[in-house]
Each structure stands twice: as C-alpha cells, then as structure tokens.
Design a protein around this motif. Sequence first.
Motif, PDB file in Angstrom:
ATOM      1  N   VAL A  98       0.909  -1.068  -0.242  1.00 19.89           N
ATOM      2  CA  VAL A  98       0.019  -0.028  -0.161  1.00 19.89           C
ATOM      3  C   VAL A  98       1.073   1.326   0.221  1.00 19.89           C
ATOM      4  CG1 VAL A  98      -1.685   1.165   1.372  1.00 19.89           C
ATOM      5  CG2 VAL A  98      -1.625  -1.296   1.416  1.00 19.89           C
ATOM      6  N   ASP A  99       0.925   2.078  -0.978  1.00 21.06           N
ATOM      7  CA  ASP A  99       1.727   3.049  -1.144  1.00 21.06           C
ATOM      8  C   ASP A  99       1.155   4.598  -0.829  1.00 21.06           C
ATOM      9  OD1 ASP A  99       3.526   1.940  -2.346  1.00 21.06           O
ATOM     10  OD2 ASP A  99       2.731   2.151  -4.235  1.00 21.06           O
ATOM     11  N   SER A 100       1.275   5.171   0.066  1.00 19.94           N
ATOM     12  CA  SER A 100       1.284   6.751  -0.037  1.00 19.94           C
ATOM     13  C   SER A 100       0.723   7.236  -0.646  1.00 19.94           C
ATOM     14  CB  SER A 100       2.128   7.662   1.401  1.00 19.94           C
ATOM     15  OG  SER A 100       3.410   7.201   0.696  1.00 19.94           O
ATOM     16  N   VAL A 101      -0.689   8.429  -0.294  1.00 20.06           N
ATOM     17  CA  VAL A 101      -0.678   9.367  -1.339  1.00 20.06           C
ATOM     18  C   VAL A 101       0.599  10.360  -1.547  1.00 20.06           C
ATOM     19  CG1 VAL A 101      -2.252  10.629  -2.739  1.00 20.06           C
ATOM     20  CG2 VAL A 101      -3.031   8.874  -0.669  1.00 20.06           C
ATOM     21  N   ALA A 102       0.895  10.380  -3.382  1.00 23.75           N
ATOM     22  CA  ALA A 102       1.590  11.966  -3.198  1.00 23.75           C
ATOM     23  C   ALA A 102       1.175  12.407  -2.272  1.00 23.75           C
ATOM     24  CB  ALA A 102       1.843  12.018  -4.807  1.00 23.75           C
TER      25      ALA A 102
ATOM     26  N   ASP B 110      10.920   5.224   2.230  1.00 22.25           N
ATOM     27  CA  ASP B 110      11.944   5.271   1.427  1.00 22.25           C
ATOM     28  C   ASP B 110      12.544   6.884   0.203  1.00 22.25           C
ATOM     29  OD1 ASP B 110      10.112   5.489  -0.758  1.00 22.25           O
ATOM     30  OD2 ASP B 110      11.248   3.477  -1.722  1.00 22.25           O
ATOM     31  N   SER B 111      11.881   7.710   1.589  1.00 22.97           N
ATOM     32  CA  SER B 111      11.827   9.596   1.033  1.00 22.97           C
ATOM     33  C   SER B 111      12.657   9.723   0.794  1.00 22.97           C
ATOM     34  CB  SER B 111       9.870  10.016   0.761  1.00 22.97           C
ATOM     35  OG  SER B 111      10.294  10.196   2.354  1.00 22.97           O
ATOM     36  N   PHE B 112      13.476   9.800   1.449  1.00 23.31           N
ATOM     37  CA  PHE B 112      14.984  10.054   1.998  1.00 23.31           C
ATOM     38  C   PHE B 112      15.563  10.542   0.240  1.00 23.31           C
ATOM     39  CE2 PHE B 112      12.818  10.710   5.936  1.00 23.31           C
ATOM     40  CZ  PHE B 112      12.913  11.859   5.713  1.00 23.31           C
ATOM     41  N   HIS B 113      16.667   9.370   0.304  1.00 23.68           N
ATOM     42  CA  HIS B 113      17.148   8.859  -0.332  1.00 23.68           C
ATOM     43  C   HIS B 113      17.004   7.450  -1.034  1.00 23.68           C
ATOM     44  CE1 HIS B 113      19.863  12.112   1.329  1.00 23.68           C
ATOM     45  NE2 HIS B 113      19.423  11.414   2.573  1.00 23.68           N
ATOM     46  N   SER B 114      16.838   7.295  -2.146  1.00 24.45           N
ATOM     47  CA  SER B 114      16.738   6.267  -2.982  1.00 24.45           C
ATOM     48  C   SER B 114      17.892   4.834  -2.405  1.00 24.45           C
ATOM     49  CB  SER B 114      16.915   6.139  -4.376  1.00 24.45           C
ATOM     50  OG  SER B 114      18.400   7.069  -5.453  1.00 24.45           O
ATOM     51  N   SER B 115      18.883   4.640  -2.086  1.00 19.76           N
ATOM     52  CA  SER B 115      19.360   4.359  -1.696  1.00 19.76           C
ATOM     53  C   SER B 115      19.370   3.849  -0.115  1.00 19.76           C
ATOM     54  CB  SER B 115      21.043   4.594  -1.863  1.00 19.76           C
ATOM     55  OG  SER B 115      21.690   5.668  -1.339  1.00 19.76           O
TER      56      SER B 115
END
Length: 227
Positions: free
Chosen positions: A116-120, A153-158
């Motif tokens: 389940v993804d958060s809304v943009a 995972d919103s801060f850094h892709s890695s």
Amino acid sequence: MALERKLKVLNKPYVKSFKDKHGIVFDCVDMYKQPAFDHPLLKNHKLQESTWTGPSTAGQRIRVHPQESCPDGTVPIRRTLKQDLVMASLSSPRFRPANNKDHSEIPGQHFAQLLVDSVAGSKFQGASALLEVDTVAVPVGQVSSAQILLVDDSFHSSVVNVVQAGWSDSQTRFTTYWTADDYRSTGCLNVQCPGFVVVSQTSTPGMVLPGGITAISISKVPAECNN
C-alpha cells in the motif's frame, strides 16, 4: 570482551523475572530504564500510549502471556544471552522487501505481500494489521513468519528506513526489527539494541503469541534514528 559489555548494557536491573514454557527468561524492568531509552533520541522521553481502536475480532492487543504480569511501573524484557548476540551477528534480516517480487534479496527467502503506497504528498505515520498466528512445523534451518512493515524511502533512493513487527519461528514468537539504512549497519532484532519501547506489563518482543488472530500496529521510524 565486547559481548559481555553489551550484555551488561542490555540486561537491566529487574524486580522480578519469570520463564515461559520454553525456558526463555523475561525480566521485569523499570519502564523508563528499559534498553530503548539508551537511544540518544529517546533520552528524557515521556511515554504516550494511544488507545487501540482496531476491529473487535482482534481481541486484546498483543497480550501474549496472561499468566504472568510485571508489577506496576515495570515491563517484561526478554533476557539477552551471549548466544543471542552471536546468532544475531551471523544472521541476515529475517525479511527484506524486494521491489514487488515474490522473493527476497536474501537467497532462498520467499514471501507473499500486499503493498500500500501513500498518496503523493502525504506520509503514513503508522499502520496496523490483523495477522493469523499459526504453529508451523518447519525444517531445521528454515523460518516461517508473518509481518507488517512500514517503509520510508522518501529521503534517499539508496537509504530505506523500515520498522517491522509480527511473528516468526515455529513457536510463533512476537518479533520486531528496525533499520534506518536499508539493513546495512543500523537496527536489530527485538530489543537487542535501543529502538522498540515496551509499554505492556504482560507483552514484549520475544514472547510466544497465542493462536488465532492478533492485532499488530507500528509507528513511523524517524529518519534521524540511525544509531
């Protein structure tokens, strides 16, 4: 030795101790002297319990050892043994998300998942789930589990922050894990490092869950909580 020093830090003074039917020892520790409060971000933190409002079928929230209860002002903490720390240093995380696949990045690990993804523009601050608890007969060297994960995972892709809770092993023990850097160097299982705050007098990570349906709820991991 380093392990002995860590054991002294993790195993706090207690007012009472008890064993479960499998011989695992739990110590009743002052609520504000439990291992979680050794984390610098939790220093002088005041506990604020929220009220569970889940479905009635959930029953009591993570009440796993009703025949034992710690005195007021204390909470049960599983006593950490040297072999626990040794095993933790040798094992990989028990569950790791892997980009909508039915297998993990850990060889031989497979799972079914619901994402389940958060809304943009918005973020989850917490999540809850009802997990069926079953005593599963698994071969030696294998583990079965059911968990809920909250992933940031919103801060850094890695760099991915994860907090997870559920049950694992054939004894269906309540299990928690967290990481602030994609399982690289931060986080740990249950209370083997500061992170999860125990507030119940009867329930704690490491205890055997009763069969049936159990409610699990978790809160967001702060991105800066990486020590």
